[in-house]
Write a protein that holds these residues in place. Structure first.
Motif, PDB file in Angstrom:
ATOM      1  N   TYR A   7      -1.658   4.708  -2.190  1.00 17.08           N
ATOM      2  CA  TYR A   7      -2.580   4.797  -3.336  1.00 17.08           C
ATOM      3  C   TYR A   7      -3.763   3.874  -3.077  1.00 17.08           C
ATOM      4  CZ  TYR A   7      -4.284   4.218  -8.179  1.00 17.08           C
ATOM      5  OH  TYR A   7      -5.051   4.177  -9.323  1.00 17.08           O
ATOM      6  N   ILE A   8      -4.957   4.426  -3.114  1.00 16.95           N
ATOM      7  CA  ILE A   8      -6.171   3.620  -2.957  1.00 16.95           C
ATOM      8  C   ILE A   8      -7.152   4.017  -4.055  1.00 16.95           C
ATOM      9  CG2 ILE A   8      -8.115   2.992  -1.484  1.00 16.95           C
ATOM     10  CD1 ILE A   8      -6.439   3.703   0.952  1.00 16.95           C
ATOM     11  N   THR A   9      -7.444   3.071  -4.936  1.00 15.83           N
ATOM     12  CA  THR A   9      -8.411   3.335  -5.998  1.00 15.83           C
ATOM     13  C   THR A   9      -9.609   2.407  -5.833  1.00 15.83           C
ATOM     14  OG1 THR A   9      -8.677   3.596  -8.387  1.00 15.83           O
ATOM     15  CG2 THR A   9      -7.395   1.695  -7.667  1.00 15.83           C
ATOM     16  N   ASP A  10     -10.661   2.685  -6.550  1.00 14.78           N
ATOM     17  CA  ASP A  10     -11.827   1.798  -6.620  1.00 14.78           C
ATOM     18  C   ASP A  10     -12.293   1.284  -5.264  1.00 14.78           C
ATOM     19  OD1 ASP A  10     -10.557   1.949  -9.260  1.00 14.78           O
ATOM     20  OD2 ASP A  10     -12.197   0.644  -9.856  1.00 14.78           O
ATOM     21  N   THR A  11     -12.848   2.197  -4.496  1.00 17.87           N
ATOM     22  CA  THR A  11     -13.383   1.778  -3.202  1.00 17.87           C
ATOM     23  C   THR A  11     -14.591   2.622  -2.815  1.00 17.87           C
ATOM     24  OG1 THR A  11     -12.889   1.392  -0.868  1.00 17.87           O
ATOM     25  CG2 THR A  11     -11.839   3.292  -1.871  1.00 17.87           C
TER      26      THR A  11
ATOM     27  N   VAL B 260       6.184  -3.093   0.808  1.00 20.56           N
ATOM     28  CA  VAL B 260       4.860  -2.633   0.368  1.00 20.56           C
ATOM     29  C   VAL B 260       3.813  -3.141   1.355  1.00 20.56           C
ATOM     30  CG1 VAL B 260       3.136  -2.732  -1.486  1.00 20.56           C
ATOM     31  CG2 VAL B 260       5.583  -2.723  -2.062  1.00 20.56           C
ATOM     32  N   GLN B 261       3.001  -2.251   1.867  1.00 25.06           N
ATOM     33  CA  GLN B 261       1.914  -2.642   2.782  1.00 25.06           C
ATOM     34  C   GLN B 261       0.594  -2.639   2.019  1.00 25.06           C
ATOM     35  OE1 GLN B 261       1.583  -3.465   6.370  1.00 25.06           O
ATOM     36  NE2 GLN B 261      -0.331  -4.057   5.357  1.00 25.06           N
ATOM     37  N   PRO B 262      -0.025  -3.816   1.832  1.00 26.00           N
ATOM     38  CA  PRO B 262      -1.353  -3.815   1.190  1.00 26.00           C
ATOM     39  C   PRO B 262      -2.414  -3.204   2.118  1.00 26.00           C
ATOM     40  CG  PRO B 262      -0.430  -6.051   1.328  1.00 26.00           C
ATOM     41  CD  PRO B 262       0.407  -5.173   2.199  1.00 26.00           C
ATOM     42  N   LEU B 263      -3.374  -2.541   1.534  1.00 22.99           N
ATOM     43  CA  LEU B 263      -4.479  -1.933   2.282  1.00 22.99           C
ATOM     44  C   LEU B 263      -5.767  -2.490   1.686  1.00 22.99           C
ATOM     45  CD1 LEU B 263      -3.114   1.707   1.878  1.00 22.99           C
ATOM     46  CD2 LEU B 263      -2.902   0.319   3.957  1.00 22.99           C
ATOM     47  N   GLN B 264      -6.401  -3.394   2.408  1.00 19.86           N
ATOM     48  CA  GLN B 264      -7.595  -4.040   1.841  1.00 19.86           C
ATOM     49  C   GLN B 264      -8.826  -3.157   1.988  1.00 19.86           C
ATOM     50  OE1 GLN B 264      -8.197  -8.304   2.584  1.00 19.86           O
ATOM     51  NE2 GLN B 264     -10.373  -7.875   2.848  1.00 19.86           N
ATOM     52  N   VAL B 265      -9.429  -2.799   0.866  1.00 22.81           N
ATOM     53  CA  VAL B 265     -10.618  -1.943   0.878  1.00 22.81           C
ATOM     54  C   VAL B 265     -11.766  -2.627   0.128  1.00 22.81           C
ATOM     55  CG1 VAL B 265      -9.256   0.179   1.097  1.00 22.81           C
ATOM     56  CG2 VAL B 265      -9.887  -0.651  -1.186  1.00 22.81           C
ATOM     57  N   VAL B 266     -12.968  -2.063   0.289  1.00 19.89           N
ATOM     58  CA  VAL B 266     -14.173  -2.665  -0.277  1.00 19.89           C
ATOM     59  C   VAL B 266     -14.572  -1.923  -1.557  1.00 19.89           C
ATOM     60  CG1 VAL B 266     -16.627  -3.130   0.175  1.00 19.89           C
ATOM     61  CG2 VAL B 266     -14.946  -3.307   2.029  1.00 19.89           C
ATOM     62  N   HIS B 267     -14.910  -2.706  -2.590  1.00 16.12           N
ATOM     63  CA  HIS B 267     -15.334  -2.132  -3.887  1.00 16.12           C
ATOM     64  C   HIS B 267     -16.578  -2.911  -4.306  1.00 16.12           C
ATOM     65  CE1 HIS B 267     -15.035  -0.424  -7.857  1.00 16.12           C
ATOM     66  NE2 HIS B 267     -14.366  -1.392  -8.442  1.00 16.12           N
ATOM     67  N   GLY B 268     -17.745  -2.487  -3.789  1.00 17.26           N
ATOM     68  CA  GLY B 268     -18.974  -3.238  -4.041  1.00 17.26           C
ATOM     69  C   GLY B 268     -18.868  -4.614  -3.424  1.00 17.26           C
ATOM     70  N   ASN B 269     -18.982  -5.648  -4.275  1.00 21.23           N
ATOM     71  CA  ASN B 269     -18.966  -7.017  -3.737  1.00 21.23           C
ATOM     72  C   ASN B 269     -17.569  -7.653  -3.806  1.00 21.23           C
ATOM     73  OD1 ASN B 269     -18.631  -7.457  -6.426  1.00 21.23           O
ATOM     74  ND2 ASN B 269     -20.474  -8.694  -6.710  1.00 21.23           N
ATOM     75  N   MET B 270     -16.548  -6.866  -4.040  1.00 18.91           N
ATOM     76  CA  MET B 270     -15.203  -7.441  -4.117  1.00 18.91           C
ATOM     77  C   MET B 270     -14.228  -6.640  -3.252  1.00 18.91           C
ATOM     78  SD  MET B 270     -14.163  -6.184  -7.969  1.00 18.91           S
ATOM     79  CE  MET B 270     -12.732  -7.220  -8.135  1.00 18.91           C
ATOM     80  N   ARG B 271     -13.044  -7.237  -3.026  1.00 19.20           N
ATOM     81  CA  ARG B 271     -12.014  -6.481  -2.318  1.00 19.20           C
ATOM     82  C   ARG B 271     -11.006  -5.943  -3.336  1.00 19.20           C
ATOM     83  NH1 ARG B 271      -7.776 -10.674   0.659  1.00 19.20           N
ATOM     84  NH2 ARG B 271      -7.541 -12.128  -1.093  1.00 19.20           N
ATOM     85  N   VAL B 272     -10.418  -4.833  -2.972  1.00 14.11           N
ATOM     86  CA  VAL B 272      -9.414  -4.181  -3.815  1.00 14.11           C
ATOM     87  C   VAL B 272      -8.202  -3.907  -2.925  1.00 14.11           C
ATOM     88  CG1 VAL B 272      -8.908  -1.955  -4.944  1.00 14.11           C
ATOM     89  CG2 VAL B 272     -11.003  -3.186  -5.507  1.00 14.11           C
ATOM     90  N   ALA B 273      -7.024  -4.007  -3.503  1.00 18.75           N
ATOM     91  CA  ALA B 273      -5.812  -3.707  -2.746  1.00 18.75           C
ATOM     92  C   ALA B 273      -5.373  -2.271  -3.000  1.00 18.75           C
ATOM     93  CB  ALA B 273      -4.688  -4.659  -3.151  1.00 18.75           C
ATOM     94  N   GLY B 274      -5.253  -1.520  -1.912  1.00 16.46           N
ATOM     95  CA  GLY B 274      -4.518  -0.264  -1.968  1.00 16.46           C
ATOM     96  C   GLY B 274      -3.084  -0.593  -1.560  1.00 16.46           C
ATOM     97  N   PHE B 275      -2.178   0.334  -1.727  1.00 18.85           N
ATOM     98  CA  PHE B 275      -0.777   0.074  -1.378  1.00 18.85           C
ATOM     99  C   PHE B 275      -0.175   1.286  -0.684  1.00 18.85           C
ATOM    100  CE2 PHE B 275      -1.671  -2.429  -5.232  1.00 18.85           C
ATOM    101  CZ  PHE B 275      -1.436  -3.700  -4.727  1.00 18.85           C
ATOM    102  N   ARG B 276       0.540   0.988   0.412  1.00 17.31           N
ATOM    103  CA  ARG B 276       1.314   2.032   1.077  1.00 17.31           C
ATOM    104  C   ARG B 276       2.797   1.711   0.931  1.00 17.31           C
ATOM    105  NH1 ARG B 276       1.016   4.452   7.296  1.00 17.31           N
ATOM    106  NH2 ARG B 276       3.000   5.574   7.132  1.00 17.31           N
ATOM    107  N   VAL B 277       3.559   2.678   0.485  1.00 14.55           N
ATOM    108  CA  VAL B 277       5.017   2.549   0.400  1.00 14.55           C
ATOM    109  C   VAL B 277       5.594   3.726   1.167  1.00 14.55           C
ATOM    110  CG1 VAL B 277       7.027   2.491  -1.127  1.00 14.55           C
ATOM    111  CG2 VAL B 277       4.877   1.433  -1.868  1.00 14.55           C
ATOM    112  N   GLY B 278       6.307   3.448   2.251  1.00 13.92           N
ATOM    113  CA  GLY B 278       6.792   4.542   3.100  1.00 13.92           C
ATOM    114  C   GLY B 278       5.599   5.348   3.591  1.00 13.92           C
TER     115      GLY B 278
END
Ligand SMILES: [Zn+2]
Ligand SMILES: [Zn+2]
Ligand SMILES: [Zn+2]
Length: 289
Positions: free
Chosen positions: A181-185, A159-177
């Motif tokens: 999936y990237i939500t809340d950014t 699983v590859q985490p994808l760090q994205v910005v969600h206002g003042n916090m970070r959110v993890a998206g995920f890449r598999v193969g």
């Protein structure tokens, strides 16, 4: 499970709605009153199903307040791990309901992966679940793990985490193969964009048409998907501002609004297939009075 590259990776959208879900309680707008089942949106979550031969791994992303209904209607009785994007209530406050899946999994502690700050927050909100001395049998148990930027392996799946910005916090998206999936950014930084390169299938946050400080608007999300070069994108975390059929008619054919129970996969041969739920498979919803 052997390395990715010769496996099938499917994403099922368990919920495509924003934090309130759609319909919104008490709202009489056209989308909330719509009879179209694709305008019925539980809170946002997906499950990755990774298959090679007869081996299958299921990675649940987030545990929404709707997890019970989502698991029932999609026939999910056990998962190999839970990945947490962030700890806003619409993504994590169904954590207690994981107990049924814990029982179905033979009461083996479920692997739970999160950013360190997300894990701390979950341990505060659900102190009893993570208290090993808490003497009550009817709760789920988790084996906790944290990640940062580097890929990690869950039940043999990279699983590859994808760090994205969600206002003042970070959110993890995920890449598999080649599926992600990237939500809340509201912003996908360059590092995450680079990690998306070559990805074929993307499920991405697109709240509504109008700008929002912590989520992407539909035009912004479309631009991110175009820049990432994905073959297909499905949008999620959608408010009652977007009518499924009307908005889809305005989108290019490689981009669509996602909807609950939609499944899309990158097959072993690299092609994308989309499996639409049969009407009978859609959940019943009670009419508003
Ligand atoms: Zn959310
Ligand atoms: Zn409404
Ligand atoms: Zn959020």
């Amino acid at each position: 499970m052997p390395k990715l590259g010769c496996v099938r990776v499917e994403i099922e959208i368990l919920g495509s709605g924003t934090s309130t879900g759609v319909p919104v309680v008490g709202c009489g707008c056209a989308v909330c009153l719509s009879a179209n089942p694709r305008n019925k949106r539980l809170r946002s979550s997906v499950v990755f199903t990774v298959t090679q031969g007869n081996q299958t791994r299921r990675l649940l992303v987030d545990v929404t307040p709707d997890i019970r209904m989502q698991a029932l209607r999609s026939g999910i009785s056990a998962v190999d791990a839970v990945l947490i994007t962030h700890t806003h209530a619409d993504h994590c406050h169904g954590l207690d309901d994981m107990r049924a899946l814990y029982w179905c999994g033979g009461k083996k502690a479920i692997d739970l992966w999160a950013y360190p700050e997300s894990l701390s927050s979950l341990k505060q909100t659900f102190a009893y679940i993570f208290d090993e001395t808490y003497d009550y049998k009817a709760i789920a148990r988790f084996e906790t793990h944290t990640f940062e930027q580097e890929p990690f392996t869950v039940a043999g799946v990279k699983v590859q985490p994808l760090q994205v910005v969600h206002g003042n916090m970070r959110v993890a998206g995920f890449r598999v193969g080649d599926a992600a999936y990237i939500t809340d950014t509201n912003l996908v930084p360059e590092t995450a964009m680079n990690l998306l390169k070559g990805c074929k299938l993307l499920v991405l946050d697109a709240l509504r048409k109008a700008p929002h400080p912590t989520h992407m608007s539909l035009p912004q999300a479309l631009e991110v998907a175009r820049e990432a070069g994905v073959e297909r994108v499905f949008f999620t975390h959608i408010t009652h501002d977007l009518d499924h059929d009307k908005v889809n008619a305005e989108l290019p054919d490689w981009a669509r609004l996602g909807y609950d129970m939609l499944r899309a996969a990158v097959e072993e041969n690299g092609r994308i297939s989309v499996m639409e739920p049969k009407p009978s498979g859609l959940p019943p919803f009670i009419a508003l009075r």
